[in-house]
Design a protein around this motif. Structure first.
Motif, PDB file in Angstrom:
ATOM      1  N   ALA A 101      15.518  24.841  93.591  1.00 38.67           N
ATOM      2  CA  ALA A 101      15.554  23.916  92.446  1.00 38.67           C
ATOM      3  C   ALA A 101      14.627  22.730  92.695  1.00 38.67           C
ATOM      4  CB  ALA A 101      16.988  23.434  92.215  1.00 38.67           C
ATOM      5  N   LEU A 102      14.605  22.262  93.931  1.00 38.18           N
ATOM      6  CA  LEU A 102      13.725  21.139  94.284  1.00 38.18           C
ATOM      7  C   LEU A 102      12.251  21.531  94.145  1.00 38.18           C
ATOM      8  CD1 LEU A 102      15.136  19.321  97.450  1.00 38.18           C
ATOM      9  CD2 LEU A 102      14.393  18.283  95.315  1.00 38.18           C
ATOM     10  N   VAL A 103      11.910  22.735  94.609  1.00 40.74           N
ATOM     11  CA  VAL A 103      10.516  23.194  94.522  1.00 40.74           C
ATOM     12  C   VAL A 103      10.093  23.307  93.056  1.00 40.74           C
ATOM     13  CG1 VAL A 103       8.980  25.157  94.961  1.00 40.74           C
ATOM     14  CG2 VAL A 103      10.564  24.380  96.747  1.00 40.74           C
ATOM     15  N   SER A 104      10.981  23.879  92.245  1.00 45.44           N
ATOM     16  CA  SER A 104      10.673  24.031  90.824  1.00 45.44           C
ATOM     17  C   SER A 104      10.525  22.666  90.150  1.00 45.44           C
ATOM     18  CB  SER A 104      11.782  24.848  90.156  1.00 45.44           C
ATOM     19  OG  SER A 104      11.402  25.220  88.872  1.00 45.44           O
ATOM     20  N   ALA A 105      11.386  21.738  90.528  1.00 46.18           N
ATOM     21  CA  ALA A 105      11.258  20.374  90.007  1.00 46.18           C
ATOM     22  C   ALA A 105       9.966  19.736  90.505  1.00 46.18           C
ATOM     23  CB  ALA A 105      12.462  19.537  90.431  1.00 46.18           C
TER      24      ALA A 105
END
Lengths: 199, 82
Positions: A101-105
């Motif tokens: 989720a962090l990478v996508s954000a």
């Protein structure tokens, strides 16, 4: 006050309850009220300067807007899946999902910074015209919420890594953090057409 | 259906609706198209509130309250376009 419950209980029709903490829901409502004022201010100003907004919007790329949207929504999916994994006592998987989720954000952040840099390079700064004043204020305020949300996601990923959401412990903190992230998504799905497409 | 599958279906719906929003935006500018884009945004908001935020399991009051926000925003924006 923690009012979380398991989906198994809910699907059995025993109770209808709110996930996360009530305090987080009140915070979310307050945030939505502030964003609501900004969104309506943008819309009303657009009504008064329709040609200016139409011309200024040409400087924005709707494809970039779509990529930004997909980055946030995919991040929201990973965060929601992480909650499911914690409920299934699989904290390791939840930690990895929160990292995803962090990478996508991060994709959203990189693209948004590129867009900001591009617009600033063309001279479309905060004081260029009314459209860009509102564009920078509205999207900048949302961008700050994305950054705060990423800090929360990172904190929760670390909590998963150290096993803080073990069965028998409260998950309302995790649920509340993920709810905040979904609120950021919810605001964006209204911001995106308003700023990039409508008019 | 498992909760994970529900989430994946919500995400797929969100992706398709997002692409649909841009497609509508590329067709030009008219009141009908603007209304279509706002309706699509409402569909996405519903998938987020009921799907990702799990408000489908919550008391009706909260469900209505949270979906009331995108509804009010879309309605307000629509009025400014008339």
């Amino acid at each position: 006050m923690s009012i979380s419950t398991d989906p198994a209980v809910l699907s059995a029709g025993v109770a209808r309850r709110l996930p996360g903490d009530l305090a987080m829901w009140i915070f979310i409502l307050a945030e939505l009220a502030v964003f609501g004022i900004l969104i309506l201010a943008f819309a009303v100003t657009q009504m008064l300067h329709i040609d200016l907004f139409r011309e200024s919007r040409l400087a924005l790329d709707s494809s970039t807007g779509l990529a930004l949207t997909l980055g946030l929504l995919t991040s929201g999916l990973f965060a929601a899946l992480a909650v499911e994994q914690v409920r299934g006592a699989r904290q390791d998987r939840a930690g990895w999902l929160l990292l995803a989720a962090l990478v996508s954000a991060g994709v959203y952040v990189v693209l948004k910074l590129q867009e900001y840099g591009h617009l600033a390079g063309l001279g479309y700064g905060l004081e260029y015209n009314t459209f860009f004043t509102l564009y920078w204020l509205l999207t900048g305020f949302h961008f700050l919420h994305v950054l705060l949300g990423m800090l929360i996601l990172g904190y929760m990923a670390n909590r998963c890594r150290i096993g803080a959401y073990a069965p028998g412990t409260s998950r309302s903190g995790l649920e509340s953090g993920v709810l905040y992230w979904h609120m950021v998504d919810l605001v964006w799905v209204l911001l995106f057409p308003l700023v990039y497409l409508l008019g | 259906m498992s909760a994970s599958k529900t989430l994946l279906i919500c995400w797929l719906g969100l992706v398709l609706l997002s692409v649909g929003t841009v497609a509508l935006g590329g067709l030009g500018t008219s009141l009908a198209l603007a209304g279509g884009m706002l309706a699509v945004a409402l569909g996405k908001a519903w998938l987020i509130t009921d799907g990702f935020m799990e408000l489908r399991h919550a008391p009706l009051f909260w469900r209505v309250l949270l979906f009331g926000w995108p509804l009010a925003m879309a309605g307000g924006v629509w009025l400014t376009l008339l």
